[in-house]
Design a protein around this motif. Structure first.
Motif, PDB file in Angstrom:
ATOM      1  N   TRP A 153      54.419  43.335  47.139  1.00 15.68           N
ATOM      2  CA  TRP A 153      53.201  42.668  47.570  1.00 15.68           C
ATOM      3  C   TRP A 153      52.347  42.303  46.368  1.00 15.68           C
ATOM      4  O   TRP A 153      52.181  43.095  45.445  1.00 15.68           O
ATOM      5  N   THR A 356      57.557  37.970  45.049  1.00 10.71           N
ATOM      6  CA  THR A 356      56.747  37.072  45.867  1.00 10.71           C
ATOM      7  C   THR A 356      57.327  35.663  45.859  1.00 10.71           C
ATOM      8  O   THR A 356      57.410  35.006  46.910  1.00 10.71           O
ATOM      9  N   ARG A 392      49.734  39.615  54.093  1.00 12.10           N
ATOM     10  CA  ARG A 392      49.239  40.752  53.304  1.00 12.10           C
ATOM     11  C   ARG A 392      48.079  41.440  54.002  1.00 12.10           C
ATOM     12  O   ARG A 392      47.979  42.674  54.000  1.00 12.10           O
ATOM     13  N   ARG A 395      49.357  43.676  57.028  1.00 11.06           N
ATOM     14  CA  ARG A 395      50.394  44.685  56.801  1.00 11.06           C
ATOM     15  C   ARG A 395      50.036  46.044  57.382  1.00 11.06           C
ATOM     16  O   ARG A 395      50.933  46.828  57.728  1.00 11.06           O
ATOM     17  N   PRO A 416      57.123  42.191  53.109  1.00  5.98           N
ATOM     18  CA  PRO A 416      56.566  40.995  53.762  1.00  5.98           C
ATOM     19  C   PRO A 416      57.438  40.468  54.897  1.00  5.98           C
ATOM     20  O   PRO A 416      56.916  39.955  55.896  1.00  5.98           O
TER      21      PRO A 416
END
Length: 479
Positions: A153, A356, A392, A395, A416
């Motif tokens: 993340w 990412t 995000r 989460r 994710p």
């Protein structure tokens, strides 16, 4: 099972996510409904995004594929407003609460798009013959806040597309200044806090960046080539005759251990993945800059830019029997005031941005659309960044919806991809600010007998260093 179903919803997190969605909708100044539903379609799709028309079949996308293409072609996003919203969110931080930001460039490959302007030779193994290490495309420089520990993340903060006439180093310096200003306004950084640390890879001219950002409260940490030559501070001129004082001291050749003086600090750490890690640092070193390349237009003699060198060696790397040492440059020349162990661990966190990029491309479809104009690509990039930000923020609101062959993960270790599986439940609770579509009839289409001239061809551009390039991306502020 999702925590939303159990009713134990962190109201503060849910409110932050809801406010961000409303702010995202308000930042879409034209074709807002179609653009917003396109973001929801990306988040609620069952599998990876493979094409734009498939997204129009999602339940949350209540418009046809024509409206989706029209939104990407003629829609508008107030990027400055969206950037301020991203800077004001809760950002990941390390254990010491210092704000660390990674900068890196990811390419959008467009090798066959001869009618698309603004393409550059991006660093990536070309699929043409497997030998060349570049591919024509649109490079995007992304800034993301880094957290502590091993995680996939990051907190995405900004994205800038590099153009053929842009000075990459000047664009990077302007991006850092603007980002620091937004972090100040959002209360993420105050006077007296530790300086914001920006982590870079070896593709950046970190020495020139150090000079351009010398008046800003930032510190730069990046990898440099192992064949460079640095110099110690100059001493006094020897001999009885008068003359000019030397500007450079003894040479410090990174590839020649005989020129290495006694390090200022040495740290030996036992790491669970790399074995014994030895970090040594030397302070007050600088390169010998020549009046050429980006320093040609510099007034007066090239400056003395001092920093700290960090030499990092590990016992072993996963899948590499003979790991090579790594050289890092830190813009603070006072080596004695650093925690060397914390610096190299922070540099390792830079690779979280690679995870990412992989998720954005393989799952959210960052580079899937075959758009012609770079302005359309910019809108799509910002939509994907907004989608990742919503994941995000959500989460902590979802549980682990794993496949039968996958291992269960604790709530604080959800990836994710697994959060995206549960996002449709969050979306049903939040609702949507987008208005329902109006009933309409299909248009008449193209008039019969109408022909158009061939689209113009655009060559692949190259970088050109310019003397004055303060804000190369100013015209692209509103996409």
């Amino acid at each position: 099972m999702s925590s939303v179903v159990d009713g134990a919803v962190p109201r503060q997190v849910l409110a932050e996510l809801s406010c961000f969605r409303v702010g995202l909708y308000e930042a879409m100044t034209r074709r807002a409904d179609a653009l917003f539903e396109l973001v929801d379609a990306v988040l609620c799709a069952e599998g990876p995004v493979v094409s734009l028309p498939e997204l129009s079949l999602q339940t949350v996308h209540r418009r046809g594929h024509g409206a989706m293409y029209d939104a990407l072609a003629d829609g508008r996003i107030d990027v400055s407003r969206l950037r301020v919203a991203l800077a004001g969110l809760t950002l990941p931080r390390g254990s010491d609460r210092q704000l660390s930001v990674a900068l890196d460039v990811t390419p959008w490959p467009r090798p066959d798009a001869e009618c698309s302007p603004g393409r550059l030779h991006c660093h990536r193994p070309c699929r043409c013959d497997g030998v060349r290490q570049t591919i024509p495309g649109w490079p995007y420089q992304v800034a993301a806040a880094l957290g502590g520990g091993r995680t996939s993340w990051t907190g995405l903060l900004d994205a800038v597309r590099l153009g053929p006439d842009d000075d990459a180093t000047a664009v990077t310096a302007a991006q850092i200044r603007d980002l620091l200003g937004r972090l100040r306004e959002a209360g993420q950084w105050h006077e007296g806090d530790p300086q914001v640390l920006f982590v870079l890879d070896s593709g950046y001219d970190i020495v020139r960046l150090t000079w351009l950002l010398r008046d800003e409260p930032v510190r730069l940490l990046g990898r440099i080539r192992s064949d460079r030559v640095m110099h110690h501070p100059a001493g006094r001129r020897r001999g009885p005759t008068k003359g000019r004082q030397p500007r450079h001291g003894e040479a410090f050749r990174l590839a020649d251990e005989a020129t290495h003086a006694t390090p200022t600090q040495t740290s030996i750490t036992r790491h669970d993945r790399f074995g014994v890690v030895v970090a040594r640092c030397w302070g007050r070193l600088h390169p010998k800059l020549e009046r050429r390349g980006p320093w040609t237009a510099h007034e007066g003699e090239p400056p003395i830019v001092e920093g700290t060198l960090i030499h990092l060696t590990v016992e072993h790397l996963p899948g590499n029997r003979d790991p090579k040492p790594v050289w890092l440059w830190h813009s603070d020349p006072d080596a004695g005031a650093h925690d060397v162990d914390r610096l190299w661990r922070t540099f390792l966190r830079r690779f979280d941005l690679e995870h990412t990029f992989r998720f954005l491309k393989q799952t959210l479809g960052l580079t899937r659309p075959r758009l012609r104009h770079p302005a359309q690509a910019d809108r799509w990039v910002w939509l994907i960044l907004a989608a990742h930000t919503q994941l995000r923020l959500a989460r902590t609101l979802v549980g682990d919806l794993r496949r039968p062959w996958e291992k269960s993960l604790p709530p604080d270790r959800l990836t994710p991809g697994r959060v995206r599986r549960s996002y449709p439940r969050i979306r049903r609770i939040l609702g949507t600010p987008a208005k329902p579509p109006k009933a309409s009839r299909p248009g008449p289409g193209r008039p019969p007998g109408r022909t158009t001239s061939p689209a113009p061809r655009h060559p692949v551009g190259k970088h050109h260093h310019k003397k004055d390039n303060p804000r190369p991306n100013e015209p692209r502020e509103n996409l």
